[in-house]
Design a protein around this motif. Structure first.
Motif, PDB file in Angstrom:
ATOM      1  N   LEU A   1      -0.199  -4.735  -5.972  1.00 26.08           N
ATOM      2  CA  LEU A   1       0.500  -3.989  -4.924  1.00 26.08           C
ATOM      3  C   LEU A   1       0.513  -2.499  -5.214  1.00 26.08           C
ATOM      4  O   LEU A   1       0.431  -1.674  -4.296  1.00 26.08           O
ATOM      5  N   LYS A   2       0.617  -2.147  -6.485  1.00 28.28           N
ATOM      6  CA  LYS A   2       0.644  -0.725  -6.841  1.00 28.28           C
ATOM      7  C   LYS A   2      -0.744  -0.092  -6.805  1.00 28.28           C
ATOM      8  O   LYS A   2      -0.867   1.139  -6.829  1.00 28.28           O
TER       9      LYS A   2
ATOM     10  N   ARG B   1      -2.808  -8.653  -2.324  1.00 22.84           N
ATOM     11  CA  ARG B   1      -3.335  -7.541  -1.514  1.00 22.84           C
ATOM     12  C   ARG B   1      -3.561  -7.953  -0.070  1.00 22.84           C
ATOM     13  O   ARG B   1      -3.264  -7.200   0.860  1.00 22.84           O
TER      14      ARG B   1
ATOM     15  N   GLU C   1       2.454  -7.442  -8.965  1.00 18.99           N
ATOM     16  CA  GLU C   1       2.933  -6.061  -9.056  1.00 18.99           C
ATOM     17  C   GLU C   1       1.768  -5.098  -9.257  1.00 18.99           C
ATOM     18  O   GLU C   1       1.683  -4.045  -8.589  1.00 18.99           O
TER      19      GLU C   1
ATOM     20  N   SER D   1       9.731  -2.993  -6.807  1.00 20.51           N
ATOM     21  CA  SER D   1       9.302  -1.697  -7.340  1.00 20.51           C
ATOM     22  C   SER D   1       8.185  -1.086  -6.498  1.00 20.51           C
ATOM     23  O   SER D   1       7.930   0.112  -6.579  1.00 20.51           O
ATOM     24  N   THR D   2       7.528  -1.917  -5.685  1.00 18.30           N
ATOM     25  CA  THR D   2       6.456  -1.405  -4.828  1.00 18.30           C
ATOM     26  C   THR D   2       7.006  -0.729  -3.574  1.00 18.30           C
ATOM     27  O   THR D   2       6.285  -0.012  -2.889  1.00 18.30           O
TER      28      THR D   2
END
Length: 361
Positions: A121-122, A95, A118, A152-153
């Motif tokens: 970040l999401k 983060r 992951e 994917s972020t």
């Protein structure tokens, strides 16, 4: 560092411009926050050197996380809170940081940490670009899995950047770093890593799997060299020629730093894994290499022998530990010589027990 190893690395030099195959990136408008996850035998020195050599566009301190918090606390004690701060978990590193380096023990640990990245970040509504740099030795297929997690972020990039060199090379910032991934990201981190962490960058293009593949190819050469070295020294002892004399010839005809370093360990039974490359990591790497040779139908018989000798050395050490007779808590992978010695009827770890031939007048 031994005198033999110091002389072997004397030819290493200060990094030159052509050892970083990227032009310098533009200085960002804000200072970049660096994070580092994994403070093991290699990662500790890498993180320390990054914290010691901040550039104009990097903010201090470096944010670090390690599974065992004591290693993080040791680094803070060494450098001070102005250069290092401790994160509560990998999620905090993901983060808070613009560039995150990881150096971890196994593929399973790497995957677990990146799953945490992951998730972190999401969980935050931020589109600030981030770069994740994986420097461990992993099987190439894992690179694609990690990329899927990070990309994917939508605002993060992955660079695979495994490093060549033992812990002493990490300590002195003499690592060779192999990179694959997004070009702009590689350019950004290359000038952070050299000369702070390493002496040279090798660029393998955009295919992320190429960097870990190249790392395994390089390690196959090192491990194969260890196997030949072990067999040669053992043959000398069996024939009545002292190992140190054989080692002296090897230094004369092949004065490469790894050969000199590991040869000295074998000749003098210096198998302390806490001061070198631990045998569990060597077995993990040999398993990856053998899997790669199987996938590509490219046999490497020397690696098969090295793998078996690593297993023999670990089994012998486990038996000694069970009896309370072990000298070291963990073994260096140069201890594979124990496998060659035992196969030849010699003691695996104590060359002092080998019968000696007295030279004739």
């Amino acid at each position: 560092m031994s005198d033999a190893l110091k002389s072997a690395v004397a030819h290493l030099h200060t990094p030159q411009l052509n050892e970083v195959p990227f032009s310098r990136p533009q200085t960002p408008h804000h200072g970049l926050q660096i994070g580092f996850c994994g403070l093991g035998a290699m990662g500790y020195f890498m993180a320390r050197n990054l914290a010691r050599h901040p550039t104009a566009h990097i903010s201090s301190p470096v944010l670090v996380w390690n599974r065992t918090k004591a290693k993080s606390e040791q680094l803070v004690k060494e450098l001070g809170e102005s250069k290092v701060q401790i994160a509560a978990d990998p999620e905090e590193v993901a983060r808070e940081c613009d560039i995150v380096f990881t150096n971890l023990a196994s593929d399973e640990v790497v995957k677990d940490v990146f799953l945490k990245f992951e998730k972190a970040l999401k969980s935050v509504m931020s589109f600030k670009p981030k770069i994740f740099v994986e420097t461990s030795t992993v099987f190439p297929a894992l690179a694609g899995e990690l990329d899927n997690l990070i990309s994917s972020t939508g605002h993060a990039r992955l660079v695979m950047a495994p490093v060549f060199g033992p812990p002493p090379a990490a300590d002195t910032a003499q690592l060779i770093i192999v990179m694959a991934g997004d070009y702009r990201s590689k350019k950004e981190i290359a000038h952070i890593l050299v000369p702070a962490v390493g002496r040279k960058i090798i660029d393998l293009g955009g295919n992320l799997e190429k960097a870990p593949t190249f790392k395994l190819i390089g390690n196959s050469f090192i491990l194969g060299t260890l196997e030949i070295l072990a067999e040669t020294l053992t043959l000398g002892e069996k024939s009545g020629i002292p190992a140190n004399q054989v080692y002296g010839l090897i230094k004369d005809i092949m004065p490469a730093p790894p050969v000199i370093n590991y040869g000295e360990k074998m000749v003098n039974d210096l198998f302390d894994g806490s001061n070198g490359f631990a045998i569990d990591g060597g077995i993990k790497d040999s398993m990856h290499i053998r899997r790669l040779t199987t996938d590509l139908d490219s046999p490497m018989p020397a690696l098969d022998s090295a793998h078996q000798h690593l297993l023999t050395a670990r089994a012998l050490h486990a038996a000694k530990k069970a009896r309370g007779h072990s000298v070291f808590e963990t073994l260096d992978w140069s201890s594979l010589v124990a496998g060659a010695r035992v196969a030849a009827g010699l003691d695996g770890f104590d060359s002092g027990k080998h019968s000696k031939v007295v030279p004739e007048d």
